[in-house]
Scaffold this active site. Structure first.
Site, PDB file in Angstrom:
ATOM      1  N   LYS A  11       0.833  -1.201   0.000  1.00  0.00           N
ATOM      2  CA  LYS A  11       0.000   0.000   0.000  1.00  0.00           C
ATOM      3  C   LYS A  11       0.876   1.263   0.000  1.00  0.00           C
ATOM      4  O   LYS A  11       2.095   1.182   0.184  1.00  0.00           O
ATOM      5  CB  LYS A  11      -0.916  -0.033   1.231  1.00  0.00           C
ATOM      6  CG  LYS A  11      -1.890  -1.231   1.237  1.00  0.00           C
ATOM      7  CD  LYS A  11      -2.780  -1.202   2.469  1.00  0.00           C
ATOM      8  CE  LYS A  11      -3.677  -2.440   2.531  1.00  0.00           C
ATOM      9  NZ  LYS A  11      -4.588  -2.400   3.717  1.00  0.00           N
ATOM     10  N   TYR A  51     -12.174  -2.962  -2.975  1.00  0.00           N
ATOM     11  CA  TYR A  51     -12.694  -2.997  -1.611  1.00  0.00           C
ATOM     12  C   TYR A  51     -14.222  -3.038  -1.572  1.00  0.00           C
ATOM     13  O   TYR A  51     -14.822  -2.630  -0.575  1.00  0.00           O
ATOM     14  CB  TYR A  51     -12.164  -1.804  -0.821  1.00  0.00           C
ATOM     15  CG  TYR A  51     -10.737  -1.979  -0.338  1.00  0.00           C
ATOM     16  CD1 TYR A  51     -10.374  -3.084   0.443  1.00  0.00           C
ATOM     17  CD2 TYR A  51      -9.751  -1.044  -0.645  1.00  0.00           C
ATOM     18  CE1 TYR A  51      -9.072  -3.253   0.898  1.00  0.00           C
ATOM     19  CE2 TYR A  51      -8.443  -1.204  -0.183  1.00  0.00           C
ATOM     20  CZ  TYR A  51      -8.115  -2.311   0.588  1.00  0.00           C
ATOM     21  OH  TYR A  51      -6.827  -2.468   1.046  1.00  0.00           O
ATOM     22  N   ASN A 114      -1.597  -0.270   7.416  1.00  0.00           N
ATOM     23  CA  ASN A 114      -1.117  -1.633   7.691  1.00  0.00           C
ATOM     24  C   ASN A 114      -0.308  -2.236   6.542  1.00  0.00           C
ATOM     25  O   ASN A 114      -0.162  -3.445   6.434  1.00  0.00           O
ATOM     26  CB  ASN A 114      -2.257  -2.545   8.170  1.00  0.00           C
ATOM     27  CG  ASN A 114      -3.326  -2.747   7.119  1.00  0.00           C
ATOM     28  OD1 ASN A 114      -3.188  -2.300   5.980  1.00  0.00           O
ATOM     29  ND2 ASN A 114      -4.385  -3.434   7.493  1.00  0.00           N
ATOM     30  N   HIS A 117      -1.697  -5.475   1.459  1.00  0.00           N
ATOM     31  CA  HIS A 117      -2.919  -6.256   1.261  1.00  0.00           C
ATOM     32  C   HIS A 117      -2.557  -7.647   0.768  1.00  0.00           C
ATOM     33  O   HIS A 117      -1.613  -7.803  -0.002  1.00  0.00           O
ATOM     34  CB  HIS A 117      -3.812  -5.581   0.205  1.00  0.00           C
ATOM     35  CG  HIS A 117      -4.914  -6.477  -0.279  1.00  0.00           C
ATOM     36  ND1 HIS A 117      -6.108  -6.606   0.398  1.00  0.00           N
ATOM     37  CD2 HIS A 117      -4.977  -7.343  -1.323  1.00  0.00           C
ATOM     38  CE1 HIS A 117      -6.859  -7.500  -0.240  1.00  0.00           C
ATOM     39  NE2 HIS A 117      -6.208  -7.955  -1.283  1.00  0.00           N
ATOM     40  N   GLU A 128      -9.317 -10.738  -7.528  1.00  0.00           N
ATOM     41  CA  GLU A 128      -8.400  -9.600  -7.422  1.00  0.00           C
ATOM     42  C   GLU A 128      -7.313  -9.643  -8.500  1.00  0.00           C
ATOM     43  O   GLU A 128      -6.944  -8.601  -9.050  1.00  0.00           O
ATOM     44  CB  GLU A 128      -7.797  -9.557  -6.007  1.00  0.00           C
ATOM     45  CG  GLU A 128      -8.856  -9.199  -4.968  1.00  0.00           C
ATOM     46  CD  GLU A 128      -8.410  -9.409  -3.522  1.00  0.00           C
ATOM     47  OE1 GLU A 128      -7.251  -9.798  -3.286  1.00  0.00           O
ATOM     48  OE2 GLU A 128      -9.258  -9.194  -2.626  1.00  0.00           O
TER      49      GLU A 128
HETATM   50  P1  DAT Z   1      -7.362  -7.208   5.584  1.00  0.00           P
HETATM   51  O1  DAT Z   1      -6.602  -6.119   4.880  1.00  0.00           O
HETATM   52  O2  DAT Z   1      -6.569  -7.793   6.726  1.00  0.00           O
HETATM   53  O3  DAT Z   1      -7.913  -8.245   4.651  1.00  0.00           O
HETATM   54  P2  DAT Z   1     -10.103  -6.195   5.811  1.00  0.00           P
HETATM   55  O4  DAT Z   1     -10.371  -6.860   4.499  1.00  0.00           O
HETATM   56  O5  DAT Z   1     -11.027  -6.512   6.936  1.00  0.00           O
HETATM   57  O6  DAT Z   1      -8.617  -6.496   6.319  1.00  0.00           O
HETATM   58  O7  DAT Z   1     -10.098  -4.627   5.633  1.00  0.00           O
HETATM   59  C1  DAT Z   1      -9.484  -4.037   4.498  1.00  0.00           C
HETATM   60  C2  DAT Z   1      -8.697  -2.829   4.929  1.00  0.00           C
HETATM   61  O8  DAT Z   1      -9.578  -1.841   5.457  1.00  0.00           O
HETATM   62  C3  DAT Z   1      -7.697  -3.107   6.061  1.00  0.00           C
HETATM   63  O9  DAT Z   1      -6.463  -3.601   5.581  1.00  0.00           O
HETATM   64  C4  DAT Z   1      -7.569  -1.752   6.693  1.00  0.00           C
HETATM   65  C5  DAT Z   1      -8.953  -1.163   6.542  1.00  0.00           C
HETATM   66  N1  DAT Z   1      -9.765  -1.397   7.745  1.00  0.00           N
HETATM   67  C6  DAT Z   1     -10.337  -2.563   8.116  1.00  0.00           C
HETATM   68  N2  DAT Z   1     -11.011  -2.435   9.255  1.00  0.00           N
HETATM   69  C7  DAT Z   1     -10.861  -1.138   9.631  1.00  0.00           C
HETATM   70  C8  DAT Z   1     -11.316  -0.360  10.725  1.00  0.00           C
HETATM   71  N3  DAT Z   1     -12.072  -0.892  11.689  1.00  0.00           N
HETATM   72  N4  DAT Z   1     -10.947   0.944  10.764  1.00  0.00           N
HETATM   73  C9  DAT Z   1     -10.195   1.496   9.796  1.00  0.00           C
HETATM   74  N5  DAT Z   1      -9.745   0.811   8.729  1.00  0.00           N
HETATM   75  C10 DAT Z   1     -10.066  -0.479   8.647  1.00  0.00           C
HETATM   76 MG    MG Z   2      -9.427  -8.190   3.256  1.00  0.00          MG
END
Ligand code: DAT
Ligand code: MG
Length: 151
Positions: A11, A51, A114, A117, A128
């Site tokens: 990212k 997303y 974080n 991805h 994807e």
């Molecule tokens: P991952 O990236 O571990 O698959 P995810 O698919 O649940 O996690 O979410 C996608 C991204 O969205 C994640 O990398 C960071 C952001 N995100 C997820 N939950 C969040 C939250 N509660 N607050 C802010 N950003 C969040």
């Molecule tokens: Mg995810």
């Protein structure tokens, strides 16, 4: 486990912090093979499609703004069990909960920064990869070291 492909994206925070090479190296060292790789300025359309599952979440707008804010390194890696193993190497979504030794656990603090991805299932990986890469951008090639990684 069977040979499969997964999608990873370093990212904007990871690229800006100069972690791209370090992160790709972890997957290469593990034995996974790069089959697609590019630096890309993500469009709003691509970000929203990528997303889509989070469309209704309160953080969606910020997430799209963030991922489109600066270049991303997109990659497809291949290997036995790579979808689950890449996720394990990346670590949990919130870096503060991520164990040391995972990418997020070694480099991250905030959930919205974080670093990387990774596809969460073989079905997500297929979707994807098709979203981020054209078929011509994915290379079939033999790694001559394969016999030293796989028995
Ligand atoms: P991952 O990236 O571990 O698959 P995810 O698919 O649940 O996690 O979410 C996608 C991204 O969205 C994640 O990398 C960071 C952001 N995100 C997820 N939950 C969040 C939250 N509660 N607050 C802010 N950003 C969040
Ligand atoms: Mg995810």
């Amino acid at each position: 486990a069977k040979v499969e492909r997964t999608f990873i994206a370093i990212k904007p925070d990871g690229v800006q912090r100069g972690l791209s090479g370090e992160i790709l190296q972890r997957f290469e060292r593990r034995g996974f093979k790069l089959v697609g790789l590019k630096l890309i300025k993500v469009s709003e359309e691509l970000a929203e499609k990528h997303y889509a599952e989070h469309r209704e979440r309160p953080f969606f707008k910020g997430l799209v703004e963030f991922i489109t804010s600066s270049p991303v390194v997109a990659a497809v890696i291949e290997g036995k069990g790579v979808v689950a193993t890449a996720r394990a190497m990346i670590g949990p979504t919130n870096p503060l909960n991520a164990p040391l030794g995972t990418i997020r656990g070694d480099y991250g603090i905030d959930i919205g920064r974080n670093i990387i991805h990774g596809s969460d299932s073989p079905e997500s990986a297929e979707r994807e990869i098709a979203l981020w890469f054209t078929p011509e951008e994915l290379l079939d090639w033999q790694a001559t070291i394969a016999g030293w990684i796989y028995e």
